[in-house]
Write an enzyme that holds these catalytic residues in place. Structure first.
Site: not given
Length: 257
Positions: A136, A148
């Site tokens: 990401s 995350y």
């Protein structure tokens, strides 16, 4: 000639589904790995007219025994591994259940490491193969959540280091770093994305097309979308304190793990 095999984790929606459809159209046999058997079967029915053979492998990558099962299949040999399965959560780190945080790391980090390790020996013996790790843009920019973003930063660093080691072997490893993509991911994570401007959203098919073009050109890091290429390039020269402030204001950097 036997058809090449692509194993894709998390293919029942979003980016993983996009890769499954693309590799099916490109003439690959597929191994589809996900928790939801019903959705796996539905995807297999959709793709059966395009793919040669489709193998369903139900597995929860947060569970060690299930990771071992997928690793055993990879050790038999595949041409492509797409480590797409990922887990995001909402809320603040200090209020999140430790078991949920551990589950997130098991899916986002441990599974990527274990499945890549299982796939590589057969690829190296064949002198051909591709590993595509889905990370990401959050792993490249500071302040977009805690665990995350950290997990995706690990995937990026892992891929870059591995790419150096694999040079000259015929096996490539690549990492894709998308920004906001129109999928189920944010809803399932419980994240409110209403304030994200429309120009920041990407479509799944565009992410898949652009990333595989980058893979074909040998790029280790693929950042789909002109807006995200610019954002990452700017982030490399802007002081991190200012970048964290920008991310908090415009990038939903708070209220998420």
């Amino acid at each position: 000639m036997p058809r090449p095999v692509a194993l894709i984790t998390g293919p029942t929606s979003g980016i993983g589904g996009g890769y499954a459809r693309r590799y099916a159209r490109d003439g690959y046999d597929l191994v589809l790995v996900a928790r939801d058997v019903e959705r796996l079967n539905g995807l297999a029915e959709e793709l059966e007219s395009m793919a040669g053979s489709i193998e369903i492998l139900p597995a929860d990558l947060a569970v060690a025994d299930d990771r071992d099962k997928v690793a055993a299949r990879l050790s038999q040999g595949v041409r492509v591994l797409v480590n797409n399965a990922g887990l995001g959560t909402s809320g603040d780190f200090w209020t999140a259940e430790p078991a949920l945080l551990q589950r997130q790391l098991d899916v986002n980090v441990t599974a990527v490491m274990q499945l890549t390790r299982a796939a590589l020996p057969a690829m190296l013996d064949a002198g051909a193969g591709t590993v595509v790790n889905i990370a990401s843009v959050a792993g490249l920019l500071p302040g977009r959540g805690s665990t995350y973003s950290a997990s995706k930063a690990w995937v990026i660093s892992f891929t870059e280091g591995l790419a150096n080691g694999l040079q000259g072997t015929g096996v490539g490893v690549h990492v894709v770093c998308p920004g906001y993509v129109r999928t189920e991911f944010h809803t399932r994570a419980g994240l409110d994305m209403a304030e994200v401007p429309s120009f920041m959203w990407l479509e799944v098919d565009d992410v898949v097309r652009e990333s595989l073009a980058d893979v074909a050109h040998g790029k280790v890091i693929s950042i789909p979308g002109t807006q995200y290429k610019y954002l990452v390039a700017t982030g490399r020269v802007v002081p991190r304190k200012l970048l964290r402030a920008f991310t908090k204001r415009y990038g939903s950097g708070s209220g998420r793990t």
